[in-house]
Scaffold this motif. Structure first.
Motif, PDB file in Angstrom:
ATOM      1  N   GLU A 243     -49.952 -10.899  19.472  1.00  0.00           N
ATOM      2  CA  GLU A 243     -49.567 -10.019  18.927  1.00  0.00           C
ATOM      3  C   GLU A 243     -48.259 -11.116  20.115  1.00  0.00           C
ATOM      4  OE1 GLU A 243     -47.754  -6.166  21.098  1.00  0.00           O
ATOM      5  OE2 GLU A 243     -49.855  -5.694  21.302  1.00  0.00           O
ATOM      6  N   ASP A 244     -46.430 -10.481  19.649  1.00  0.00           N
ATOM      7  CA  ASP A 244     -45.639 -10.939  20.083  1.00  0.00           C
ATOM      8  C   ASP A 244     -45.138 -10.285  21.072  1.00  0.00           C
ATOM      9  OD1 ASP A 244     -43.193 -12.828  20.386  1.00  0.00           O
ATOM     10  OD2 ASP A 244     -42.079 -12.438  18.884  1.00  0.00           O
ATOM     11  N   TYR A 245     -45.353 -10.876  22.399  1.00  0.00           N
ATOM     12  CA  TYR A 245     -44.950 -10.004  24.302  1.00  0.00           C
ATOM     13  C   TYR A 245     -42.997 -10.768  23.910  1.00  0.00           C
ATOM     14  CZ  TYR A 245     -49.800  -8.529  24.298  1.00  0.00           C
ATOM     15  OH  TYR A 245     -50.728  -7.493  24.445  1.00  0.00           O
ATOM     16  N   ASN A 246     -42.559 -11.387  23.461  1.00  0.00           N
ATOM     17  CA  ASN A 246     -41.740 -12.382  23.481  1.00  0.00           C
ATOM     18  C   ASN A 246     -39.837 -11.585  23.842  1.00  0.00           C
ATOM     19  OD1 ASN A 246     -39.807 -13.684  24.735  1.00  0.00           O
ATOM     20  ND2 ASN A 246     -39.779 -15.108  22.927  1.00  0.00           N
ATOM     21  N   CYS A 247     -39.725 -10.661  25.181  1.00  0.00           N
ATOM     22  CA  CYS A 247     -38.853  -9.780  24.869  1.00  0.00           C
ATOM     23  C   CYS A 247     -37.937 -10.819  25.683  1.00  0.00           C
ATOM     24  CB  CYS A 247     -39.386  -8.197  24.810  1.00  0.00           C
ATOM     25  SG  CYS A 247     -38.586  -7.529  26.523  1.00  0.00           S
ATOM     26  N   LYS A 248     -37.222 -11.627  25.330  1.00  0.00           N
ATOM     27  CA  LYS A 248     -36.379 -12.092  26.435  1.00  0.00           C
ATOM     28  C   LYS A 248     -34.695 -11.369  25.851  1.00  0.00           C
ATOM     29  CE  LYS A 248     -34.381 -17.144  28.305  1.00  0.00           C
ATOM     30  NZ  LYS A 248     -32.832 -17.264  27.464  1.00  0.00           N
ATOM     31  N   ILE A 249     -33.842 -11.287  26.696  1.00  0.00           N
ATOM     32  CA  ILE A 249     -32.884 -10.337  26.288  1.00  0.00           C
ATOM     33  C   ILE A 249     -31.922 -11.218  26.515  1.00  0.00           C
ATOM     34  CG2 ILE A 249     -31.709  -8.677  27.315  1.00  0.00           C
ATOM     35  CD1 ILE A 249     -33.671  -7.159  28.873  1.00  0.00           C
ATOM     36  N   ASP A 250     -31.034 -11.493  25.873  1.00  0.00           N
ATOM     37  CA  ASP A 250     -29.652 -11.965  25.662  1.00  0.00           C
ATOM     38  C   ASP A 250     -28.779 -10.924  25.625  1.00  0.00           C
ATOM     39  OD1 ASP A 250     -30.103 -14.423  24.878  1.00  0.00           O
ATOM     40  OD2 ASP A 250     -30.506 -14.135  23.035  1.00  0.00           O
ATOM     41  N   CYS A 251     -28.061 -11.906  27.057  1.00  0.00           N
ATOM     42  CA  CYS A 251     -26.489 -10.201  28.002  1.00  0.00           C
ATOM     43  C   CYS A 251     -25.550 -11.586  27.612  1.00  0.00           C
ATOM     44  CB  CYS A 251     -27.225 -10.167  29.016  1.00  0.00           C
ATOM     45  SG  CYS A 251     -28.830 -10.122  29.877  1.00  0.00           S
ATOM     46  N   VAL A 252     -24.472 -10.677  27.526  1.00  0.00           N
ATOM     47  CA  VAL A 252     -22.988 -11.416  28.374  1.00  0.00           C
ATOM     48  C   VAL A 252     -22.290 -10.442  28.982  1.00  0.00           C
ATOM     49  CG1 VAL A 252     -22.164 -10.415  25.571  1.00  0.00           C
ATOM     50  CG2 VAL A 252     -20.902 -12.255  26.668  1.00  0.00           C
ATOM     51  N   ARG A 253     -21.609 -11.373  29.876  1.00  0.00           N
ATOM     52  CA  ARG A 253     -20.999 -10.361  30.422  1.00  0.00           C
ATOM     53  C   ARG A 253     -19.156 -10.219  30.079  1.00  0.00           C
ATOM     54  NH1 ARG A 253     -17.927  -7.698  34.019  1.00  0.00           N
ATOM     55  NH2 ARG A 253     -18.574  -7.123  36.010  1.00  0.00           N
ATOM     56  N   LEU A 254     -19.030  -9.682  29.822  1.00  0.00           N
ATOM     57  CA  LEU A 254     -17.255  -9.165  29.271  1.00  0.00           C
ATOM     58  C   LEU A 254     -16.218  -9.084  30.624  1.00  0.00           C
ATOM     59  CD1 LEU A 254     -17.289  -7.381  25.806  1.00  0.00           C
ATOM     60  CD2 LEU A 254     -17.559  -9.270  26.319  1.00  0.00           C
ATOM     61  N   GLY A 255     -15.262  -9.144  30.392  1.00  0.00           N
ATOM     62  CA  GLY A 255     -14.209  -9.377  31.530  1.00  0.00           C
ATOM     63  C   GLY A 255     -13.574 -10.618  31.991  1.00  0.00           C
ATOM     64  N   HIS A 256     -12.494 -10.938  32.939  1.00  0.00           N
ATOM     65  CA  HIS A 256     -11.853 -11.356  33.754  1.00  0.00           C
ATOM     66  C   HIS A 256     -13.308 -12.248  34.364  1.00  0.00           C
ATOM     67  CE1 HIS A 256     -10.012 -14.295  35.795  1.00  0.00           C
ATOM     68  NE2 HIS A 256      -8.429 -13.575  35.451  1.00  0.00           N
ATOM     69  N   PRO A 257     -13.507 -13.782  34.277  1.00  0.00           N
ATOM     70  CA  PRO A 257     -14.944 -14.264  34.136  1.00  0.00           C
ATOM     71  C   PRO A 257     -14.592 -14.404  36.552  1.00  0.00           C
ATOM     72  CG  PRO A 257     -13.152 -15.314  33.973  1.00  0.00           C
ATOM     73  CD  PRO A 257     -12.397 -14.431  33.390  1.00  0.00           C
ATOM     74  N   GLN A 258     -13.699 -14.052  36.838  1.00  0.00           N
ATOM     75  CA  GLN A 258     -12.933 -14.353  38.447  1.00  0.00           C
ATOM     76  C   GLN A 258     -13.633 -12.801  39.161  1.00  0.00           C
ATOM     77  OE1 GLN A 258     -13.127 -17.561  39.820  1.00  0.00           O
ATOM     78  NE2 GLN A 258     -12.196 -18.310  37.559  1.00  0.00           N
ATOM     79  N   ARG A 259     -13.664 -11.867  38.110  1.00  0.00           N
ATOM     80  CA  ARG A 259     -13.899 -10.859  38.917  1.00  0.00           C
ATOM     81  C   ARG A 259     -15.678 -10.421  38.439  1.00  0.00           C
ATOM     82  NH1 ARG A 259      -9.304  -8.678  35.980  1.00  0.00           N
ATOM     83  NH2 ARG A 259      -7.676  -8.398  37.376  1.00  0.00           N
ATOM     84  N   VAL A 260     -16.346 -12.018  38.225  1.00  0.00           N
ATOM     85  CA  VAL A 260     -17.481 -11.066  38.374  1.00  0.00           C
ATOM     86  C   VAL A 260     -18.455 -12.504  39.355  1.00  0.00           C
ATOM     87  CG1 VAL A 260     -20.081 -11.780  37.265  1.00  0.00           C
ATOM     88  CG2 VAL A 260     -17.821 -11.624  35.649  1.00  0.00           C
ATOM     89  N   SER A 261     -19.360 -11.896  40.427  1.00  0.00           N
ATOM     90  CA  SER A 261     -20.092 -12.684  41.168  1.00  0.00           C
ATOM     91  C   SER A 261     -20.433 -13.673  40.361  1.00  0.00           C
ATOM     92  CB  SER A 261     -21.475 -11.620  41.220  1.00  0.00           C
ATOM     93  OG  SER A 261     -22.697 -11.574  39.755  1.00  0.00           O
ATOM     94  N   ARG A 262     -20.518 -15.153  41.228  1.00  0.00           N
ATOM     95  CA  ARG A 262     -20.563 -15.752  41.386  1.00  0.00           C
ATOM     96  C   ARG A 262     -22.224 -15.906  40.578  1.00  0.00           C
ATOM     97  NH1 ARG A 262     -15.900 -17.721  40.834  1.00  0.00           N
ATOM     98  NH2 ARG A 262     -16.249 -19.625  41.007  1.00  0.00           N
ATOM     99  N   LYS A 263     -22.848 -15.591  41.243  1.00  0.00           N
ATOM    100  CA  LYS A 263     -24.558 -15.755  40.234  1.00  0.00           C
ATOM    101  C   LYS A 263     -24.309 -14.859  39.244  1.00  0.00           C
ATOM    102  CE  LYS A 263     -26.401 -11.748  42.862  1.00  0.00           C
ATOM    103  NZ  LYS A 263     -26.988 -11.617  43.459  1.00  0.00           N
ATOM    104  N   ASN A 264     -23.534 -14.176  38.662  1.00  0.00           N
ATOM    105  CA  ASN A 264     -23.705 -14.034  37.397  1.00  0.00           C
ATOM    106  C   ASN A 264     -22.741 -14.636  35.989  1.00  0.00           C
ATOM    107  OD1 ASN A 264     -25.607 -12.252  37.134  1.00  0.00           O
ATOM    108  ND2 ASN A 264     -24.433 -10.991  38.344  1.00  0.00           N
ATOM    109  N   ILE A 265     -21.907 -16.108  36.882  1.00  0.00           N
ATOM    110  CA  ILE A 265     -21.415 -16.513  35.676  1.00  0.00           C
ATOM    111  C   ILE A 265     -20.712 -16.990  34.604  1.00  0.00           C
ATOM    112  CG2 ILE A 265     -19.440 -19.096  36.064  1.00  0.00           C
ATOM    113  CD1 ILE A 265     -17.865 -16.606  37.514  1.00  0.00           C
ATOM    114  N   LYS A 266     -22.839 -17.415  34.710  1.00  0.00           N
ATOM    115  CA  LYS A 266     -23.241 -18.002  33.577  1.00  0.00           C
ATOM    116  C   LYS A 266     -23.761 -17.465  32.485  1.00  0.00           C
ATOM    117  CE  LYS A 266     -27.863 -17.968  34.530  1.00  0.00           C
ATOM    118  NZ  LYS A 266     -29.067 -18.667  35.241  1.00  0.00           N
ATOM    119  N   TYR A 267     -23.500 -15.811  32.606  1.00  0.00           N
ATOM    120  CA  TYR A 267     -23.494 -15.017  31.514  1.00  0.00           C
ATOM    121  C   TYR A 267     -21.548 -14.290  31.147  1.00  0.00           C
ATOM    122  CZ  TYR A 267     -28.637 -14.434  32.880  1.00  0.00           C
ATOM    123  OH  TYR A 267     -29.839 -15.102  33.240  1.00  0.00           O
TER     124      TYR A 267
END
Length: 673
Positions: A243-267
């Motif tokens: 059975e395929d257990y792989n369920c990796k989630i692709d996320c994207v965070r919209l909005g001004h990148p400078q309003r996002v916490s530093r650790k989440n910049i890559k999203y």
């Protein structure tokens, strides 16, 4: 009306208050010099600082106005990316030369959100209309919620009420409401819901009113992504079923990148666009544009004075015929033609860049299972025409109906999470008060069967939750077993109370000091009604109130804790009045906020100054019980409340709190010599 009130309030305050006074109320910083740090995700970063430290309400993610002279004559705005005691870093699109020396920074009102809300209302989707019909009772939601009893949860630590909330939300075919009181793991529940919906193959839009709440959803989700990927791939490799257990989630965070916490910049979308394989084509085109501009600027720019009314095509035609016109020589005409030709190449390459960027954005959004943003950012051009299987909105009890309608319009199903027994949306305009009525509160009152409450809190000592639990939540909440022994000893152990008391010079506090430091007493109500100097005061020309006695008492309490080994980071101070907040701030370095400033936050030790003390027994907006609920649920290990019980008990809820404190032995009378 609210849009006009917000902007008018800001403009009037800037106009009315001197630079120093506006800094004193926390909405400006003066006498700053700037240093350019470089570029990040398309924005110029400037570090502004000065020798004298500052305290300010201006925080990371806020829009600010930068000026020199009269702020109302400036149109230079930027976003705060980092803040310290003597510096603040701002992201700017452009940096004028004047903006680097002796400048002022003001907190600024942004009307983009209002424009998006109005645009959405004017073009309301069927999903948006349906949600309003549910609220008005002209359409009845489905009543059957077919919960899957065999649902397997990714987060093995979530409790029964959280599992029920996730399962019910997944089973509904229109909407569901998750009531999450203080410390009950509302955001954690939403993360599990997101992961479960993604596992089913659904596309999710997850939003909240504030950037902080969006980051909180993404924090746990992003941390779970890599760990979950590793665990489930290991399980899959060891599984004989294949059975395929792989369920990796692709996320994207919209909005001004400078309003996002530093650790989440890559999203962020900006980061993902910048690091997409196709971005190399954009960089190549940008390099080409620089070369073309260099070549272009060797020629004569066709200014209005040189054009003499000629269009670009007429200049190009004259150049081909080697012909001058109206005092412009053939050579100048030829030079202007070369400038135009090169400029057209620049425009063509920039159009190619826009097409590639659009293509990249579409690819990122298409592959992303989860799109996260603020309610307002759900109205970005990127998402026009996008459809989701489910919209999840956190902080929905703090968001106006026009705000939540933006993300609701993107999906056929929606889940709202919040707590309507805490603070409503902040509304400036008295005429716009109806905006405080939220969709969450309206639906949960009309359709309680479409909701569930999270009933285990993980934040505070069980004794601290007793009163707010019974007063505001009908006793439905219970404390997690792990909280049974939580106390201030977890932070500083082996306190020698007798030794500390001997060192304390404040004789009047020796009676209560032992209780302040006693780990077995989580709550103390310090009554000032027996002190002559207890009464509140008003500063001239101020609409606020202060109480110097309570401020002095808090200063003494803070010093007692600091001398006992506690850090100022362990403590927080709440006061409902701005003037009292400013007075306390001048006496201590512990963070002081209004009730609104501590919504959604917590501290190990919380000190509350109620301020009101008068012969008329008036308590003003202390009578807003949602504010009292927030104030009483911010402390983890110790809470000290200071107030005049003779004034406060004129209100029925405060009277019950005083009686409760007296019954439990938490009420202490202060008698100053």
């Amino acid at each position: 009306m609210e849009q006009e009130a917000e902007i008018s309030s800001m403009m009037n305050e800037i106009r009315r208050l001197s630079p120093g006074k506006r800094e004193n109320v926390g909405r400006a910083i003066n006498n700053l010099s700037g240093k350019i740090l470089g570029k990040e995700l398309g924005f110029n970063l400037v570090k502004y600082g000065r020798k004298k430290s500052f305290e300010s309400e201006i925080n990371v993610g806020d829009l600010v106005l930068i000026s020199r002279g009269n702020p109302l004559k400036s149109d230079l705005t930027g976003t705060v990316t980092e803040k310290g005691k003597r510096f603040i870093i701002i992201a700017l699109e452009n940096i004028p030369q004047w903006a680097l020396k002796n400048v002022r920074i003001d907190l600024y009102a942004n009307d983009v959100t209002f424009r998006r809300m109005k645009e959405n209302l004017n073009n309301l989707s069927l999903s948006g209309e349906k949600s309003l019909e549910f609220l008005l009772g002209t359409k009845i939601p489905s009543s059957n919620i077919d919960i899957n009893p065999h649902n397997s949860f990714k987060d093995v630590q979530i409790n029964k009420s959280q599992k029920n909330a996730v399962s019910s939300a997944m089973a509904t075919d229109d909407f569901f409401l998750i009531h999450g009181p203080f410390g009950t793991g509302k955001t954690r529940t939403l993360r599990e819901l997101i992961r479960q919906e993604v596992k089913k193959g659904n596309k999710i839009l997850a939003t909240a009113e504030s950037n902080t709440a969006v980051d909180n959803m993404l924090d746990g989700l992003s941390m779970a992504i890599s760990a979950e990927y590793e665990i489930e791939n290991k399980t899959r490799n060891e599984s004989e079923s294949g059975e395929d257990y792989n369920c990796k989630i692709d996320c994207v965070r919209l909005g001004h990148p400078q309003r996002v916490s530093r650790k989440n910049i890559k999203y962020t979308l900006a980061y993902q666009v910048e690091n997409h394989p196709l971005n190399s084509q954009i960089n190549h085109l940008k390099d080409g544009i620089k070369k073309i501009i260099t070549e272009r600027d060797k020629n004569t720019k066709p200014s209005p004075g040189l054009r003499r009314g000629l269009s670009d095509n007429q200049i190009l035609l004259n150049a081909v015929k080697r012909r001058g016109s109206r005092g412009v020589s053939p050579n100048v005409m030829l030079s202007m033609a070369r400038w135009i030709e090169n400029n057209q190449k620049v425009d063509q390459n920039q159009e190619k860049i826009r097409e590639i960027e659009k293509n990249i954005v579409e690819k990122i959004l298409k592959r992303s299972s989860v799109v996260l943003c603020t309610n307002s950012s759900a109205g970005l051009e990127y998402l026009k025409g996008s459809k989701f299987d489910l919209t999840i909105i956190d902080e929905s009890s703090q968001a106006t109906i026009p705000s939540v309608l933006i993300p609701i319009s993107k999906a056929n199903r929606f889940v709202l999470a919040g707590d309507h027994r805490q603070l409503p949306p902040t509304i400036v305009s008295q005429k716009a008060r109806p905006l405080q009525k939220t969709l969450f509160e309206g639906l949960i009152k009309k359709y309680p069967q479409k909701s569930t409450i999270l009933n285990v809190q993980y934040r505070m000592n069980p004794s601290l939750m007793e009163f707010p639990n019974h007063e505001f939540y009908n006793g439905e909440i219970k404390a997690a077993e792990s909280l049974n022994k939580i106390s201030i000893n977890d932070i500083v152990s082996k306190i020698n109370i007798s030794e500390i008391i001997e060192k304390n010079e404040s004789d009047q506090f020796k009676e209560v000091e032992r209780d302040l430091l006693d780990s077995k007493i989580p709550f103390i109500f310090l009554n000032t009604s027996k002190i002559n100097e207890r009464f509140e005061q008003r500063i001239k020309d101020s609409t606020s109130i202060q109480n110097p006695l309570e401020a002095d008492i808090i200063s003494i309490i803070v010093n007692i804790f600091l001398k006992s080994g506690f850090s100022s980071e362990n403590m927080g101070i709440i006061s409902p009045y701005d003037d009292q907040r400013n007075l306390i701030s001048s006496l201590t370095n512990v963070e002081v906020k209004t009730v609104d400033g501590y919504q959604g936050r917590e501290k190990d030790i919380m000190i509350i100054s109620t301020v009101r003390s008068n012969s008329k027994r008036e308590i003003g907006f202390l009578s807003d019980m949602r504010r009292l609920n927030v104030a009483l649920t911010r402390a983890r290990r110790k809470m000290i409340m200071i107030g005049d019980i003779d004034t406060l008990k004129s209100n029925a809820t405060y009277h019950r709190l005083i009686k409760y404190s007296e019954k439990r032995g938490f009420l202490k009378d202060l008698k100053l010599n």
